[in-house]
Design a protein around this motif. Sequence first.
Motif, short mmCIF file in Angstrom:
data_model
loop_
_atom_site.label_atom_id
_atom_site.label_comp_id
_atom_site.label_asym_id
_atom_site.label_seq_id
_atom_site.Cartn_x
_atom_site.Cartn_y
_atom_site.Cartn_z
N LEU A 6 39.78 35.89 35.38
CA LEU A 6 38.90 36.98 35.82
C LEU A 6 38.73 37.94 34.67
N VAL A 7 37.48 38.17 34.26
CA VAL A 7 37.18 39.16 33.23
C VAL A 7 36.45 40.32 33.90
N ASN A 8 37.17 41.40 34.13
CA ASN A 8 36.59 42.60 34.73
C ASN A 8 35.92 43.41 33.62
N ASN A 9 34.67 43.10 33.38
CA ASN A 9 33.93 43.74 32.29
C ASN A 9 32.94 44.78 32.79
N ALA A 10 32.42 44.63 33.99
CA ALA A 10 31.38 45.54 34.48
C ALA A 10 31.89 46.98 34.48
N GLY A 11 31.11 47.85 33.90
CA GLY A 11 31.48 49.26 33.84
C GLY A 11 30.43 50.04 33.08
N LEU A 12 30.54 51.35 33.12
CA LEU A 12 29.53 52.17 32.45
C LEU A 12 30.04 53.58 32.23
N ALA A 59 38.60 46.14 43.92
CA ALA A 59 38.19 45.33 45.08
C ALA A 59 38.06 43.87 44.70
N LEU A 60 37.41 43.60 43.57
CA LEU A 60 37.24 42.21 43.14
C LEU A 60 38.58 41.60 42.75
N THR A 61 39.39 42.36 42.05
CA THR A 61 40.70 41.85 41.66
C THR A 61 41.52 41.50 42.89
N HIS A 62 41.53 42.37 43.88
CA HIS A 62 42.28 42.13 45.11
C HIS A 62 41.79 40.85 45.80
N ALA A 63 40.49 40.66 45.81
CA ALA A 63 39.92 39.48 46.48
C ALA A 63 40.33 38.18 45.79
N LEU A 64 40.48 38.22 44.46
CA LEU A 64 40.74 36.99 43.72
C LEU A 64 42.22 36.74 43.43
N LEU A 65 43.07 37.72 43.69
CA LEU A 65 44.49 37.58 43.34
C LEU A 65 45.16 36.35 43.96
N PRO A 66 44.95 36.03 45.24
CA PRO A 66 45.64 34.85 45.79
C PRO A 66 45.34 33.57 45.01
N GLY A 67 44.07 33.37 44.67
CA GLY A 67 43.71 32.18 43.91
C GLY A 67 44.24 32.20 42.49
N LEU A 68 44.23 33.38 41.87
CA LEU A 68 44.75 33.49 40.52
C LEU A 68 46.25 33.19 40.49
N ILE A 69 46.96 33.64 41.50
CA ILE A 69 48.39 33.35 41.59
C ILE A 69 48.62 31.85 41.79
N GLU A 70 47.83 31.26 42.67
CA GLU A 70 47.97 29.82 42.94
C GLU A 70 47.76 29.00 41.68
N ARG A 71 46.82 29.43 40.83
CA ARG A 71 46.48 28.66 39.63
C ARG A 71 47.19 29.18 38.38
N ARG A 72 48.08 30.17 38.54
CA ARG A 72 48.77 30.77 37.40
C ARG A 72 47.75 31.18 36.34
N GLY A 73 46.76 31.93 36.79
CA GLY A 73 45.61 32.28 35.95
C GLY A 73 45.84 33.52 35.12
N ALA A 74 44.74 34.19 34.78
CA ALA A 74 44.80 35.36 33.89
C ALA A 74 43.73 36.36 34.29
N ILE A 75 44.03 37.62 34.02
CA ILE A 75 43.09 38.72 34.25
C ILE A 75 42.94 39.48 32.95
N VAL A 76 41.69 39.69 32.54
CA VAL A 76 41.40 40.54 31.38
C VAL A 76 40.53 41.69 31.87
#
Length: 249
Positions: free
Chosen positions: A80-86, A114-131
């Motif tokens: 997950l790349v949380n890039n949206a911002g301004l 909100a987006l991070t919270h929604a995707l956390l279960p899947g990221l944990i399952e896949r041992r993923g990464a957040i930037v």
Amino acid sequence: MPKTALITGATSGFGRATAQRFAAQGWNVIATGRRAERLQTLRDSLGKRVHTLAFDIRDADAMQAALATLPEALQGIDLLVNNAGLALGTAPAQSADLGQWRQMIDTNITALVALTHALLPGLIERRGAIVNISSIAATYPYAGGNVYGGTKAFVSQFSLGLRSDLHGTGVRVTSIEPGLAETEFTLVRTSGNQSASDQLYAGAQPITDTDIADAIWWVATLPPHLNINRLEVMPVNQSFAGFQIHRGQ
């Protein structure tokens, strides 16, 4: 099996360059943004590796509805790349537009969590990464930075908090904190003032969008036992020197 990255704010700047970089390296890319026509252009240029979701990230219901449309093959997200911002406005706090403050908070903080919270279960399952894309404004204050800097300080601290909470899950979390970068950032901040944007970047050799895409790629493709907690990036021509001094009464 190709890995999958979800990149917010992919219609310009860091997000678009990151989508291009990961797609070119064989990843599946879920590119999100408000501007459907720009997302379509991105998909047309990069091909079937890119799946687009057009929605305003501040709209939690629209976000959930968009995620629900993902084909099964793309539901397992590895990055997950949380890039949206301004940033909006350059006025001091005492004369700033409260509506602009709220929009920055809604975009840079509320939507991101909100987006991070929604995707956390899947990221944990896949041992993923957040930037998470923060800013040097999270650390170094400047006149007119007020709420923008505050939102980015939240992003940096939230990243560290996530890293602590996700201890033992294998999920990596990184805050990338760019300095002066030439994207649409200043145009958005100044309501389209091209001369202000040109003046800011003139002769400064700022960071480019591909520089940050390269940094994200490096972080995301490190061996899985390594975590970059935070990465502060500035052009050589920018530094953190200089405190304000008001002289007189």
